[in-house]
Design a protein around this motif. Structure first.
Motif, PDB file in Angstrom:
ATOM      1  N   UNK A   1      38.259  71.039  42.962  1.00 45.44           N
ATOM      2  CA  UNK A   1      36.929  71.356  43.489  1.00 45.44           C
ATOM      3  C   UNK A   1      36.160  72.183  42.470  1.00 45.44           C
ATOM      4  N   UNK A  41      25.150  77.082  49.674  1.00 49.32           N
ATOM      5  CA  UNK A  41      25.879  77.372  50.902  1.00 49.32           C
ATOM      6  C   UNK A  41      27.013  78.357  50.620  1.00 49.32           C
ATOM      7  N   UNK A  73      23.641  76.590  59.369  1.00 44.77           N
ATOM      8  CA  UNK A  73      23.619  76.417  57.920  1.00 44.77           C
ATOM      9  C   UNK A  73      22.416  77.099  57.264  1.00 44.77           C
ATOM     10  N   UNK A 223      25.043  62.202  60.124  1.00 46.72           N
ATOM     11  CA  UNK A 223      26.334  62.682  60.631  1.00 46.72           C
ATOM     12  C   UNK A 223      26.232  64.131  61.072  1.00 46.72           C
ATOM     13  N   UNK A 227      27.741  65.649  64.451  1.00 49.87           N
ATOM     14  CA  UNK A 227      28.901  66.539  64.360  1.00 49.87           C
ATOM     15  C   UNK A 227      28.598  67.936  64.890  1.00 49.87           C
ATOM     16  N   UNK A 228      27.469  68.502  64.475  1.00 46.27           N
ATOM     17  CA  UNK A 228      27.215  69.902  64.857  1.00 46.27           C
ATOM     18  C   UNK A 228      25.776  70.134  65.282  1.00 46.27           C
ATOM     19  N   UNK A 234      22.797  68.947  52.878  1.00 48.12           N
ATOM     20  CA  UNK A 234      22.839  70.174  52.084  1.00 48.12           C
ATOM     21  C   UNK A 234      21.533  70.344  51.305  1.00 48.12           C
TER      22      UNK A 234
ATOM     23  N   UNK B  11      40.529  72.995  47.907  1.00 46.43           N
ATOM     24  CA  UNK B  11      39.287  72.877  48.686  1.00 46.43           C
ATOM     25  C   UNK B  11      39.312  73.846  49.873  1.00 46.43           C
ATOM     26  N   UNK B  41      32.874  70.977  59.419  1.00 42.98           N
ATOM     27  CA  UNK B  41      31.926  70.131  58.700  1.00 42.98           C
ATOM     28  C   UNK B  41      31.822  70.574  57.232  1.00 42.98           C
ATOM     29  N   UNK B  42      31.804  71.892  57.002  1.00 44.30           N
ATOM     30  CA  UNK B  42      31.814  72.382  55.618  1.00 44.30           C
ATOM     31  C   UNK B  42      33.002  71.802  54.858  1.00 44.30           C
ATOM     32  N   UNK B  44      34.684  69.011  55.581  1.00 43.96           N
ATOM     33  CA  UNK B  44      34.523  67.568  55.362  1.00 43.96           C
ATOM     34  C   UNK B  44      33.602  67.320  54.159  1.00 43.96           C
ATOM     35  N   UNK B  45      32.486  68.053  54.093  1.00 42.28           N
ATOM     36  CA  UNK B  45      31.545  67.850  52.981  1.00 42.28           C
ATOM     37  C   UNK B  45      32.193  68.226  51.650  1.00 42.28           C
ATOM     38  N   UNK B  46      32.977  69.296  51.648  1.00 41.38           N
ATOM     39  CA  UNK B  46      33.634  69.723  50.415  1.00 41.38           C
ATOM     40  C   UNK B  46      34.700  68.717  49.992  1.00 41.38           C
ATOM     41  N   UNK B  48      34.675  65.526  50.702  1.00 39.06           N
ATOM     42  CA  UNK B  48      33.952  64.344  50.209  1.00 39.06           C
ATOM     43  C   UNK B  48      33.546  64.519  48.755  1.00 39.06           C
ATOM     44  N   UNK B  49      33.092  65.722  48.450  1.00 43.98           N
ATOM     45  CA  UNK B  49      32.639  65.975  47.077  1.00 43.98           C
ATOM     46  C   UNK B  49      33.820  65.974  46.102  1.00 43.98           C
ATOM     47  N   UNK B  54      33.182  59.056  51.076  1.00 40.89           N
ATOM     48  CA  UNK B  54      32.452  59.424  52.288  1.00 40.89           C
ATOM     49  C   UNK B  54      33.375  59.147  53.467  1.00 40.89           C
ATOM     50  N   UNK B  55      33.607  60.176  54.263  1.00 43.43           N
ATOM     51  CA  UNK B  55      34.521  60.025  55.394  1.00 43.43           C
ATOM     52  C   UNK B  55      33.727  59.586  56.612  1.00 43.43           C
ATOM     53  N   UNK B  60      37.342  60.719  61.086  1.00 42.06           N
ATOM     54  CA  UNK B  60      37.574  62.154  61.199  1.00 42.06           C
ATOM     55  C   UNK B  60      37.956  62.548  62.623  1.00 42.06           C
TER      56      UNK B  60
END
Lengths: 615, 83
Positions: A1, A41, A73, A223, A227-228, A234, B11, B41-42, B44-46, B48-49, B54-55, B60
């Motif tokens: 990452x 973020x 967020x 999504x 989801x939320x 972002x 991650x 969700x944070x 999942x996005x991390x 994916x990156x 893309x999930x 999920x």
């Protein structure tokens, strides 16, 4: 990452109890534009966790976000955007679609309340029925908003109202969606209604415009909503928070007031000192048009009351000549309230502008194509906003607007009159004073010089410099390649070129010295026939470094004395005292101002310079 | 799979800002305090990156633990390798 260097630095500074420095590192990274939406973020969550460590003076701005969708967020992102702009904020948010209840529950009134509507009721069916006509849908939204506005008014907080938006055009299709009954039409109607119903002094953030500028496919992530209940991507969160901060600034400290502009390669293409007032790129070609388009945008800002200041490393008369003689110029000298053309470091020049205009540096925005100048200002003037300028002039207009520096709640007549007042003030200005040390900055540039003996491989560039260098040129001798070759063929003669690079890039071959033995002037005497340098690298101790080199080389060749001439021209005022600065003594002076200087090799004292030889 | 798990651990550490966090195939949301719906969700996005994928929402929804996530990632990256 992907790791974010500023976050890693923060962690290690925090580990050694230097949390304030760590926070400053994060701020600089945000100011430079180094942090992408994902990073925003992460940096934001870090800042939220260290809220208590943010500066307490002035007191952190208390911001409350209430929304008809989830707003989690936005909290870290807005905290980070504000911190990048130098403001500590305490941002909190309410629950999902709990606007009225959240506002009622506030014990201490926030400084600013942000209301974010979402369109689930406006465009949806629900208990009130899916077949409501457009006007009914619009009218149904207003009571809730009015109630929220009333709560905000009672608390004495400032109000930022975000508009509604559509993510897709809906069942009506592209064509019909903007007509009566379509989603796009409904959203536009409700926004129009809100705009005119908003209480005075509130700021309306037009979400439909903002998402349109980015593109809804990038601004929203379907999504996220499922989801939320957060519809934004972002990127969307980051961009919305830029706008929210611009709104908050407009309502609290007010927008930025001053735009400080570099000249060469910012307002026109090329360097006026080399190309002359008519030679710079401004004409009817793609390059010239790009610069003119940029100037037109700036003129528009000036008409709105933004104060313009020029800040250029140039001879004042060269800089002014472009305005006076080049008819392609859109901006006029009278558009500028302050005009700084000097060879001082830019932070010093900008401080002088602030003094002249009697405006705080925190109302300044700086636009300069040169990354080294931008970095210098970033490091020395924490209050000045620095625009990250792209390399292509065609992108300047976008870059200027991207920071939302001048977003204002309203334009007043006083704003428009301000430009004239400042200009007059400027004319009253007395003697300039230059002060301040730049050594620390120069150290950070990590400059490396590549010094070579002049040979055929560099002859073409050397002759080109001989032909066009006007300002930093002691003798302005326009030698041909043939003349240079002949000169260097003499025993004891030498030519030297210097290439300068720093951590931002390579300036290339920027200085040339031609030296010849001069038995007529005395025994063991070396005469500096030519000394010239590109103005790109001025005020960086390049000349001091090169003089050290030249005198050392003279000593190695057995010379006891070095002499040099200064021949004044209309352009080389800049180097009138060059040899005095280098520690030479005047030997003789002519009636036309020409001077001959001399120094004994044994008496020469080496000048300090942070420049290193290329290894 | 082990390599995927190692990348995932990195991650997780970044998302939950915990350099000591250790995950295993059986780790689930119940085991990590900060693992709420937003951080989910944070995460999942991390992910994916990190993995360049893309999930899907349906994929999920069915995940029970980290091991299943790793399996899903392996399958998705393997498919991409074939193309």
């Amino acid at each position: 990452m992907q790791t974010i260097p500023a976050i890693e630095q923060f962690k290690s500074l925090k580990a050694s109890d230097k949390i304030a420095q760590g926070l400053a590192v994060l701020r600089q990274a945000l100011r430079r534009g180094d942090i992408d939406p994902d990073g925003l973020d992460r940096v934001g969550r870090l800042l939220v966790r260290h809220k208590e460590d943010l500066p307490k003076q002035p007191a952190p701005l208390r911001v409350l976000i209430v929304g008809q969708c989830t707003t989690t967020w936005l909290v870290p992102a807005l905290t980070a955007v504000a911190w990048g702009r130098g403001r500590a904020c305490d941002v909190r948010d309410g629950g999902y679609d709990n606007v009225i209840q959240d506002l009622a529950a506030q014990q201490t009134p926030p400084d600013v309340v942000i209301v974010l509507p979402w369109h689930q009721r406006l465009l949806g069916g629900g208990s009130s029925g899916g077949d409501r006509p457009t006007q009914q849908r619009v009218d149904d939204e207003l009571p809730l908003l009015r109630q929220a506005w009333e709560s905000v008014r009672k608390m004495g907080s400032r109000l930022v109202q975000i508009g509604y938006d559509w993510e897709n055009f809906g069942a009506a299709g592209h064509h019909l969606s903007a007509r009566e009954g379509g989603s796009v039409c409904t959203v536009r109607k409700v926004n129009e209604t809100i705009r005119s119903a908003l209480p005075e002094g509130a700021f309306f953030v037009d979400l439909e415009q903002i998402s349109g500028e980015i593109g809804r496919r990038a601004f929203y992530d379907p999504r996220g909503y499922h989801w939320t209940k957060q519809p934004f991507s972002r990127l969307g969160v980051a961009r919305l928070c830029d706008h929210l901060w611009a709104a908050i600034r407009a309502l609290t400290t007010g927008p930025k007031k001053v735009l400080v502009l570099d000249l060469d390669n910012t307002l026109w293409g090329g360097v006026v000192g080399e190309l002359g007032p008519l030679g710079v790129a401004l004409g009817d070609n793609p390059e010239g048009e790009s610069f003119r388009a940029f100037q037109k945008q700036i003129r528009g800002l000036a008409a709105r009351g933004i104060v313009l200041a020029a800040c250029s490393k140039n001879n004042p008369q060269d800089a002014r000549e472009v305005f006076e003689k080049n008819t392609d110029m859109v901006l006029k000298l009278t558009d500028f309230a302050a005009f700084e053309a000097s060879w001082d470091a830019k932070p010093i020049a900008i401080e002088r502008i602030a003094k002249t205009l009697r405006l705080g540096l925190d109302s300044f925005v700086f636009f300069d194509d040169n990354p080294a100048e931008r970095e210098h200002v970033l490091q020395m003037l924490p209050d000045v906003e620095v625009v990250p300028v792209p390399t292509d002039p065609a992108d300047y207009v976008r870059a200027l607007h991207a920071g939302l520096w001048f977003e204002a709640a309203a334009v007043t007549e006083a704003d428009k009159a301000r430009v004239e007042q400042y200009r007059q003030e400027n004319e009253r200005r007395q003697a300039e004073e230059a002060a301040g040390s730049v050594e620390a900055y120069l150290e950070t540039l990590q400059m490396v010089a590549d010094v070579r003996d002049l040979d055929e491989s560099d002859m073409e560039r050397a002759v080109q410099l001989l032909g066009k260098t006007n300002q930093f040129n002691l003798t302005t001798r326009r030698h041909t390649a043939e003349a240079v070759r002949k000169m260097l063929s003499r025993k004891g003669a030498f030519g030297i070129t210097l290439r300068l690079a720093d951590k931002f890039g390579d300036a290339g071959l920027v200085s040339l010295v031609l030296a010849v033995p001069d038995p007529e002037a005395g025994p063991s005497t070396l005469r500096l026939d030519t000394w010239l340098m590109s103005c790109r690298v001025i005020a960086r101790t390049t000349e001091e470094f090169l003089m050290n080199h030249v005198v050392k080389k003279a000593a190695a060749l057995g010379y006891k004395r070095v002499i040099g001439d200064f021949f004044p021209t209309a352009k080389n005022e800049l180097v009138r005292n060059f040899y005095d600065r280098m520690g030479y003594k005047v030997e003789s002076e002519e009636s036309d101002g020409s001077r001959r200087y001399t120094v004994n090799v044994a008496d020469y004292s080496v000048h300090p310079s942070p420049i290193q030889y290329k290894s | 799979m082990d390599q995927t798990l190692a990348r995932l651990q990195n991650v997780f550490r970044q998302v939950f800002d915990d350099d000591e966090l250790v995950i295993s195939p059986t780790t689930s949301a119940a085991d990590v305090d900060a693992w709420d719906s937003i951080n989910h969700v944070n995460l999942v996005l991390a992910v994916e990156r990190e993995f360049g994928v893309r999930l899907s929402t349906s994929g999920i929804a069915g995940l029970k633990n980290v091991g299943e996530l790793a399996k899903m990632l392996d399958a998705q990256t393997a498919n991409r390798a074939k193309v």
